[in-house]
Write a protein that holds these residues in place. Structure first.
Motif, PDB file in Angstrom:
ATOM      1  N   GLU A   1      52.156  33.908  41.280  1.00  0.00           N
ATOM      2  CA  GLU A   1      51.064  34.893  41.214  1.00  0.00           C
ATOM      3  C   GLU A   1      50.485  34.966  39.803  1.00  0.00           C
ATOM      4  O   GLU A   1      49.266  35.055  39.623  1.00  0.00           O
ATOM      5  N   GLU A   2      51.339  34.917  38.790  1.00  0.00           N
ATOM      6  CA  GLU A   2      50.849  34.945  37.403  1.00  0.00           C
ATOM      7  C   GLU A   2      50.016  33.705  37.092  1.00  0.00           C
ATOM      8  O   GLU A   2      48.986  33.795  36.436  1.00  0.00           O
ATOM      9  N   ARG A   3      50.446  32.555  37.586  1.00  0.00           N
ATOM     10  CA  ARG A   3      49.660  31.327  37.397  1.00  0.00           C
ATOM     11  C   ARG A   3      48.310  31.432  38.099  1.00  0.00           C
ATOM     12  O   ARG A   3      47.278  31.032  37.565  1.00  0.00           O
ATOM     13  N   ARG A   4      48.317  31.974  39.301  1.00  0.00           N
ATOM     14  CA  ARG A   4      47.070  32.142  40.058  1.00  0.00           C
ATOM     15  C   ARG A   4      46.109  33.043  39.307  1.00  0.00           C
ATOM     16  O   ARG A   4      44.919  32.750  39.188  1.00  0.00           O
ATOM     17  N   GLN A   5      46.615  34.144  38.771  1.00  0.00           N
ATOM     18  CA  GLN A   5      45.763  35.070  38.023  1.00  0.00           C
ATOM     19  C   GLN A   5      45.243  34.428  36.733  1.00  0.00           C
ATOM     20  O   GLN A   5      44.087  34.627  36.365  1.00  0.00           O
ATOM     21  N   ALA A   6      46.061  33.653  36.051  1.00  0.00           N
ATOM     22  CA  ALA A   6      45.627  32.966  34.835  1.00  0.00           C
ATOM     23  C   ALA A   6      44.532  31.947  35.160  1.00  0.00           C
ATOM     24  O   ALA A   6      43.539  31.831  34.434  1.00  0.00           O
ATOM     25  N   GLU A   7      44.689  31.225  36.259  1.00  0.00           N
ATOM     26  CA  GLU A   7      43.666  30.262  36.675  1.00  0.00           C
ATOM     27  C   GLU A   7      42.365  30.983  37.023  1.00  0.00           C
ATOM     28  O   GLU A   7      41.281  30.510  36.693  1.00  0.00           O
ATOM     29  N   GLN A   8      42.478  32.116  37.672  1.00  0.00           N
ATOM     30  CA  GLN A   8      41.293  32.913  38.029  1.00  0.00           C
ATOM     31  C   GLN A   8      40.555  33.359  36.767  1.00  0.00           C
ATOM     32  O   GLN A   8      39.335  33.268  36.681  1.00  0.00           O
ATOM     33  N   ARG A   9      41.294  33.829  35.761  1.00  0.00           N
ATOM     34  CA  ARG A   9      40.681  34.258  34.492  1.00  0.00           C
ATOM     35  C   ARG A   9      39.978  33.098  33.803  1.00  0.00           C
ATOM     36  O   ARG A   9      38.863  33.229  33.322  1.00  0.00           O
ATOM     37  N   ARG A  10      40.639  31.933  33.758  1.00  0.00           N
ATOM     38  CA  ARG A  10      40.023  30.756  33.132  1.00  0.00           C
ATOM     39  C   ARG A  10      38.751  30.359  33.863  1.00  0.00           C
ATOM     40  O   ARG A  10      37.752  30.008  33.252  1.00  0.00           O
TER      41      ARG A  10
END
Length: 83
Positions: free
Chosen positions: A4-13
């Protein structure tokens, strides 16, 4: 949790790298040639056949080419170009 943290980081990028929406749009007809409306960028009524234009091009479209202003977003008012 890490997924989930990776998904959110990808979304921000993705959000940060997305270009800003165009300030002005010209919507073309079904034939792809004739323009049907000038829109303010982000207009909810702009169709999928809309292309970004500069402020100068939007003003020329309204004044010189007599392309109608969208009745919903009123780019003529935003540009100070009224009949």
């Amino acid at each position: 949790m890490a997924t989930e943290e990776r998904r959110q980081a990808e979304q921000r990028r993705g959000d940060e790298s997305r270009p800003a929406p165009a300030a002005w749009l010209v919507e073309h007809g079904l034939n792809g040639q004739s323009a049907v409306y000038v829109h303010v960028g982000g207009c909810w009524n702009a169709g999928k056949r809309s292309a970004p234009v500069t402020q100068q091009q939007a003003m020329q479209a309204l004044v010189d080419h007599q392309i109608p202003a969208c009745p919903h977003c009123r780019p003529d008012t935003e540009l100070g170009v009224l009949d």
